[in-house]
Enzyme design. Structure first.
Site, PDB file in Angstrom:
ATOM      1  N   TYR B 139     -30.373   3.239 -14.788  1.00  0.00           N
ATOM      2  CA  TYR B 139     -30.391   3.139 -16.258  1.00  0.00           C
ATOM      3  C   TYR B 139     -31.797   2.855 -16.777  1.00  0.00           C
ATOM      4  O   TYR B 139     -31.968   2.506 -17.934  1.00  0.00           O
ATOM      5  CB  TYR B 139     -29.397   2.060 -16.724  1.00  0.00           C
ATOM      6  CG  TYR B 139     -27.947   2.492 -16.586  1.00  0.00           C
ATOM      7  CD1 TYR B 139     -27.140   1.996 -15.583  1.00  0.00           C
ATOM      8  CD2 TYR B 139     -27.409   3.450 -17.448  1.00  0.00           C
ATOM      9  CE1 TYR B 139     -25.824   2.419 -15.440  1.00  0.00           C
ATOM     10  CE2 TYR B 139     -26.100   3.886 -17.321  1.00  0.00           C
ATOM     11  CZ  TYR B 139     -25.313   3.364 -16.305  1.00  0.00           C
ATOM     12  OH  TYR B 139     -24.014   3.794 -16.166  1.00  0.00           O
ATOM     13  N   ASP B 198     -21.900  -3.784  -8.944  1.00  0.00           N
ATOM     14  CA  ASP B 198     -22.142  -3.262  -7.594  1.00  0.00           C
ATOM     15  C   ASP B 198     -23.347  -3.901  -6.926  1.00  0.00           C
ATOM     16  O   ASP B 198     -23.201  -4.698  -6.016  1.00  0.00           O
ATOM     17  CB  ASP B 198     -22.245  -1.734  -7.633  1.00  0.00           C
ATOM     18  CG  ASP B 198     -20.862  -1.153  -7.299  1.00  0.00           C
ATOM     19  OD1 ASP B 198     -20.406  -0.267  -8.028  1.00  0.00           O
ATOM     20  OD2 ASP B 198     -20.255  -1.648  -6.340  1.00  0.00           O
ATOM     21  N   HIS B 418     -30.467   8.035  -8.392  1.00  0.00           N
ATOM     22  CA  HIS B 418     -29.420   8.724  -9.168  1.00  0.00           C
ATOM     23  C   HIS B 418     -29.437   8.175 -10.578  1.00  0.00           C
ATOM     24  O   HIS B 418     -30.009   7.112 -10.852  1.00  0.00           O
ATOM     25  CB  HIS B 418     -28.043   8.519  -8.531  1.00  0.00           C
ATOM     26  CG  HIS B 418     -27.500   7.121  -8.678  1.00  0.00           C
ATOM     27  ND1 HIS B 418     -27.837   6.097  -7.834  1.00  0.00           N
ATOM     28  CD2 HIS B 418     -26.680   6.584  -9.611  1.00  0.00           C
ATOM     29  CE1 HIS B 418     -27.242   4.978  -8.220  1.00  0.00           C
ATOM     30  NE2 HIS B 418     -26.529   5.239  -9.305  1.00  0.00           N
ATOM     31  N   TYR B 504     -21.249   5.250 -23.091  1.00  0.00           N
ATOM     32  CA  TYR B 504     -21.238   3.790 -23.383  1.00  0.00           C
ATOM     33  C   TYR B 504     -22.585   3.184 -23.025  1.00  0.00           C
ATOM     34  O   TYR B 504     -22.925   2.091 -23.448  1.00  0.00           O
ATOM     35  CB  TYR B 504     -20.092   3.112 -22.598  1.00  0.00           C
ATOM     36  CG  TYR B 504     -20.461   2.630 -21.205  1.00  0.00           C
ATOM     37  CD1 TYR B 504     -20.509   3.510 -20.120  1.00  0.00           C
ATOM     38  CD2 TYR B 504     -20.813   1.294 -20.981  1.00  0.00           C
ATOM     39  CE1 TYR B 504     -20.885   3.073 -18.862  1.00  0.00           C
ATOM     40  CE2 TYR B 504     -21.179   0.854 -19.720  1.00  0.00           C
ATOM     41  CZ  TYR B 504     -21.214   1.747 -18.655  1.00  0.00           C
ATOM     42  OH  TYR B 504     -21.581   1.318 -17.403  1.00  0.00           O
ATOM     43  N   ARG B 505     -23.392   3.924 -22.235  1.00  0.00           N
ATOM     44  CA  ARG B 505     -24.646   3.374 -21.697  1.00  0.00           C
ATOM     45  C   ARG B 505     -25.403   4.567 -21.139  1.00  0.00           C
ATOM     46  O   ARG B 505     -24.768   5.573 -20.730  1.00  0.00           O
ATOM     47  CB  ARG B 505     -24.257   2.399 -20.572  1.00  0.00           C
ATOM     48  CG  ARG B 505     -25.397   1.561 -19.989  1.00  0.00           C
ATOM     49  CD  ARG B 505     -24.800   0.665 -18.906  1.00  0.00           C
ATOM     50  NE  ARG B 505     -25.779  -0.138 -18.187  1.00  0.00           N
ATOM     51  CZ  ARG B 505     -25.502  -0.809 -17.061  1.00  0.00           C
ATOM     52  NH1 ARG B 505     -24.280  -0.782 -16.541  1.00  0.00           N
ATOM     53  NH2 ARG B 505     -26.440  -1.513 -16.459  1.00  0.00           N
TER      54      ARG B 505
END
Lengths: 113, 557, 196, 501
Positions: B139, B198, B418, B504-505
């Site tokens: 992110y 995670d 990723h 959402y993000r």
């Protein structure tokens, strides 16, 4: 309401590791326990070990502490640059001094050599 | 119990990633002379502009020296080697001119130092980008949204300020990771659980402020939703405490979330209106047991009854664990064992058994469905049970998730990083089937005839009342590969927006594109946020551009 | 399994204690159509006797079980007022008047008459007319002179008086605020809620 | 009466513009009509300081609200928005800033959607709990609403004022259970929050947060905009409810009593609205649980074991009640605990230990204290020590303290103040209220909500770092509402031109 002490789990937290060896924690080992143990120790859920197993297919041990060919310099480069899904570690996470202690401790197989 | 890992692996198996050459860099030989394969990077490839945009060299030097005197020279990083450590390891622009990089980094250790750093930045109008532990990988990681910003690294503020077992809450600083908080709780033998996402090395505060979630029980899985009280430094350098914290020496800062009067905490979620320096969280008392079950339904369209039943059970709080929906059938359109659903429940043994039985009765109404109860785990887990359980589901942080996308037997030469594309769908079976068809219909064009492989979609039901269709994009160090992945990501964003699905993000580089999708009434919500941003941060120095909120001087009108 | 709707209808009827039903049924044929489409009375004795007078005249009278207004409002008065603003009257606790007054405003009705009756510890009653004596055709002295029969006198006056419209100058009544009462005195309100 | 700082000419222009926008019969200026907006429980009743409206405007659509707000902004006429105006004991329908024009949203009373499958509702501000309950009953939808005590209040209004209800957590925290808003800003622009910011979003009432900074909180106990739509998560009808009461007979046992309630609630074994009664040596708590029968029975048994650890405590199981309730059962239970709105709080016998408020005028002093037994004992002593002085030797009859544990993880120690017509008594009550606020603040206790007349004083107790949170809110207020026309002064947030430097 007090349950039995929660098992430390296989995380090998610093306190456990310290108790096991009984000695003052070598700065290098403390850094290893805090940052490296979650991916590079043995057993299930260790992405680092699994990755090195696939890479070297056993020609060298997948568990870093079992390696005999690692130099402090190589460890320093990997920690500061990262590789594939392992990101680099910043100086606010592992200071140069800590990295020095970690590299020499790991290069000596975790103080065994 | 099909857990997310196994499921993702099946999904991963579908999408093998083309081999990617690792841009090599000669490395010193190891002691035994074996040539250690080089990490695919070279630190000098991208020389960061080293001067924040819009800041003169003299002003930047004045700021640097002011910071050094405020927090000590060892807390101010300017050398190439040090600043390169703040690159986003999973940047989809890796090594390209558009890669967002830091010009410098400052690492305060106390509230007062944060205030000093912010005041200096405000004085010289130097853009800062605040990170907590900088582990927001997939992110945006530790790199700024606005390239050239100075990273405000809060990792050194890593004190666990309080964990209260009786009232089940914690108060922490931004540099505290899930590992740190777990270690504190274990060392002091406190009978509460944390809710780890995670990777366990992320910041408890950072993850909450980015809208992240974890894997134990609701409502603790919604990290921002489970917070209680904040301390924030505004762009002026002033410190504010929210909720009951606004009452001097309040005794209930981590008890009552709302406090009195307009609630401002939401502004700091996925936002850039201030730097959060303390945050409280409600924790779950250790549940006595956890048991999970797996429901399987044979037909594709059974997803409708499956989700309706799940909604009924969750909205009545009979099921409180992190459910996860699996299904190959759905994606491939066939009917072979269409969908499966895991139903973890936490609580006292007799209660969990009664809840499990109630679930069995409810799902039995779906013709042809099967209901398989899993092992009942008693806590605290024995070492043996730990080998069978997934740690994060039992409040134990780990890093096993990196096994999914790193180098594995299934994927010997992965791209490395990723990024996640995560649109919100309505929590219904119809929406699920619509998305599955939408994905199949558009995959050929978006993936250049199958040349680009994405992981997923993984349908995630682990946010209460919300359904997210997660698609993972591999990202590596190969510029051409990354460019095609970026283009595909932007296509998915637009295609979904046209269907009334929004993320959402999202990773930093796509936050503008996604913000533009939330365009009701000519982007009136974005313009409202900009009005608040200009008032609270007139010089636009705090994390400019984060989640698409830009300060006035950087907004292309 | 009773659905919610059926039991809601069922409870509407429950507001009327049996005695009041029988009184209304036995009434002799009323001379004129009743003044009020409904009369509401609290559970206090004076209120009951006020209601009995209207019941005798054929007006539907509703005695509140434990002064709980909800079912009477949802089941009886709201349907009445949804059809159009029609006058109602009553002798109840102040809070009951307060609730009905608040609900009346949005249906185009206001408190046209409001009197307060302080039931003293010694059994005597002090009356104070708050508003609209003309609307009910009654005065404080008239009630005072009636002694213990004031509820019936009041009912008679209201039943025969014609003009129950509210004065456009009326704002809210004082039903929500208690006057200073002598210790262990009880307060009853009598009222008319009527259209303009 | 003119709104303050508005010329007669401008006021008339505004009134004329409003009449064209909403129709002249929905613009109230006649004294008798405007008087209906007085606060029925005002502690300043009939005194010069009573806050009153200068006029009232009642729009019935979003577009009309936008038009009314634009006109107010143009002529700088202060508005005070109310939903159903039934916020009794906290200010009712009267403005905080006397002379404001009341923006009455009662006519916007459409139930826009109730989804049984995903258990949510989308309503307008004029929808009362009665209206929503009637809709659900008429369409036979198997979901429950969570009504507060009087059922005639607004679902939106109660949530925006931080109110709560009486069924199960998390639905009892009304603002916490909302999902998505539509708001008109002072500029007249309309904004949709959460997933509503996505044009024709399909998940507006599914996901609460949306993407990017979350602004919904600004409208809670706030004046940053006029909320015209709001979504709420509802509870599917629970199959049964069973409660138990636990009694301890030693004062200090309130400590393990509350610790046990906390453990049970924080593990979500108990989801009903617990309530602490008693005082002195004798304390009692109720633990209602909603859910499927077998589950509820297992949870009650678990509670029994946990409370049994408190020596000398007594655990009494109540009746297990199955839903939907038949008429007879409904008549003997407390309706609001079963999602059925009523007005019993106004009935004589509606008074109960859970709701001691006198049927007539009253205001609540409701400080938050830590959710521990020690805090209960400390507060009880604090109340006893100060009662004589503050009540002027018992002349002022307060009711309480009532220890309310029905907000998750929060404990409110409410004291009720009767408000009557006697100006002298009301003045004494006001002074007493201010004293309690100051004394509690010195102990680290402050109110979660306050009647309009005291919102400024309570806001001043939240003074950390020289009132930095208030100043932050004022900065946002000045940016979103430069002319300061929306509910000036609500919860202590005043526009720039009305802030005494």
């Amino acid at each position: 309401m007090r349950a039995a002490t929660p098992v430390m789990a296989a995380l090998g937290l610093m306190a456990m590791a310290m108790a096991a060896t009984g000695a003052e924690p070598i700065a290098g080992e403390a850094v290893y326990q805090r940052w490296c143990v979650h991916c590079h120790s043995t057993g299930r859920g260790n992405p680092g070990t699994e990755s090195l197993q696939v890479k070297y297919k056993g020609s060298v041990p997948a568990v870093l502490l079992e390696r005999t060919d690692l130099t402090a310099e190589v460890i320093r480069v990997f920690v500061r640059q990262g590789v594939l899904s392992m990101p680099p570690f910043r100086k606010t996470e592992i200071t140069d001094a800590e990295l020095g202690a970690l590299s020499t401790w790991m290069a000596s197989g975790g103080g065994k050599r | 119990m099909t857990d997310r890992r196994k499921f993702l692996q099946t999904a991963a198996g579908m999408a093998a990633v083309p081999a990617v050459g690792a841009a090599g860099l000669a490395l010193p030989a190891t002691a035994a002379g074996a040539q250690v394969a080089a990490p695919a990077t070279s630190i000098s490839v991208v020389a960061p502009s080293r001067l924040p945009p819009g800041v003169s060299r003299p002003d930047f030097n004045r700021a640097l020296s002011a910071w050094r005197s405020a927090i000590g020279a060892d807390g101010v990083f300017t050398s190439d080697a040090d600043v390169a450590l703040y690159r986003d390891a999973y940047s989809p622009y890796w090594g390209e001119p558009e890669e967002r990089v830091a010009s410098a980094a400052v690492a305060p250790a106390t509230l007062e130092q944060v205030q000093a750093v912010v005041r200096v930045a405000n004085q010289y109008k130097v853009p800062l980008y605040a990170i907590s532990t900088g582990r927001n990988l997939a992110y945006g990681g530790s790199a700024p949204v606005y390239s050239g910003s100075v990273v405000l690294d809060l990792k050194r503020m890593n004190r666990v300020l309080e964990v209260n077992e009786r009232n089940a809450y914690a108060l922490v600083e931004p540099g505290v990771s899930y590992f740190d908080l777990y270690e504190h709780i274990t060392k002091h033998n406190l009978d509460v659980w944390i809710d780890p996402p995670d990777p366990g090395w992320g910041s408890v505060i950072g993850n909450a402020l980015d809208g992240g979630g974890g894997w134990t029980a609701s409502p603790f899985r919604d990290h921002f939703g489970a917070h209680c009280g904040m301390e924030v430094v505004l762009a002026s350098g002033e410190v504010v405490r929210t909720g009951m914290g606004a009452l001097p020496d309040s005794k209930s800062w981590q008890h009552n979330r709302w406090g009195y009067g307009p609630w401002v905490d939401g502004l700091f979620r996925q936002g850039n209106m201030g730097v959060v320096t303390k945050m409280g969280f409600h924790l779950m008392p250790r549940p006595e047991v956890m048991q999970s079950a797996v429901v399987r339904v044979p037909r594709n369209e059974d997803a409708i009854a499956l989700l309706d039943t799940l909604n009924l059970l969750e909205n009545q709080h009979v099921v409180n664990g992190s459910t996860s929906l699996g299904g190959v059938g759905g994606a491939a359109g066939g009917n072979a064992g269409a969908w499966s659903l895991t139903l973890p429940i936490y609580g006292p043994e007799k209660v969990v058994r009664a809840q499990m039985e109630y679930c069995r009765d409810k799902f039995a109404k779906i013709a042809g469905s099967t209901f398989t109860e899993g092992e009942l785990f008693r806590t605290p887990l024995s070492a043996d049970a730990l080998t069978r359980a997934r740690k994060t589901s039992f409040g134990i942080p780990d890093l096993s998730t990196f096994g999914l996308l790193g180098r594995t037997h299934a994927d010997p030469v992965p791209a490395g990083g990723h990024m996640d594309f995560s649109p919100i769908l309505p929590r219904t079976g119809e929406a699920l089937l619509e998305f599955a068809k939408f994905y199949r219909d558009n995959l050929p064009s978006v993936s250049d005839g199958g040349k680009l492989r994405f992981l997923g979609p993984v349908y995630m039901t682990n946010w209460d009342r919300t359904l997210v269709a997660l698609i993972m994009f591999p990202v590596g160090k190969d510029k051409a590969f990354n460019a095609r992945m970026r283009h595909a990501f932007e296509q998915w964003v637009q295609l979904c927006a046209d269907r009334g699905w929004g993320e959402y993000r999202t990773p930093a580089v796509f936050q503008d594109a996604v913000a533009k999708v939330y365009s009701y009434n000519n982007h009136s919500l974005t313009r409202m946020r900009e009005t608040i941003k200009d008032a609270l941060d007139p010089n636009g120095i705090l994390s400019p551009g984060r989640y698409g909120v830009w300060p006035r001087h950087l907004r292309k009108s | 399994m009773t659905t919610r709707r059926r039991f809601l209808q069922a409870t509407a009827g429950a507001a009327l204690p049996v005695s009041m039903h029988s009184l209304a049924a036995a009434a002799i044929s009323p001379q004129r159509p009743p003044q009020f489409r409904a009369v509401v009375v609290g559970s206090q004795p004076d209120a009951i006797s006020f209601g009995q007078h209207f019941a005798a005249g054929g007006t539907p009278v509703h005695a509140l079980a434990e002064d709980e207004i909800t079912s009477l409002w949802l089941g009886t008065i709201r349907p009445l007022w949804l059809a159009g603003p029609v006058a109602i009257a009553g002798v109840t606790q102040p809070a009951t008047l307060f609730c009905l007054e608040q609900l009346a405003w949005s249906h185009g009705l206001r408190v046209a008459f409001h009197a307060e009756h302080v039931l003293q510890a010694d059994g005597s009653t002090v009356h104070q007319l708050q508003r609209g004596a003309a609307a009910a055709g009654v005065t404080a002295t008239h009630l005072a002179r009636a002694g213990a029969t004031w509820p019936t006198q009041l009912a008679q006056a209201m039943a025969t008086h014609r003009r129950h419209r509210w004065d456009p100058r009326f704002g809210p009544s004082l039903a929500s605020l208690e006057p200073a009462l002598p210790p262990d005195a009880q307060l009853l309100s009598s009222w008319i809620i009527a259209p303009a």
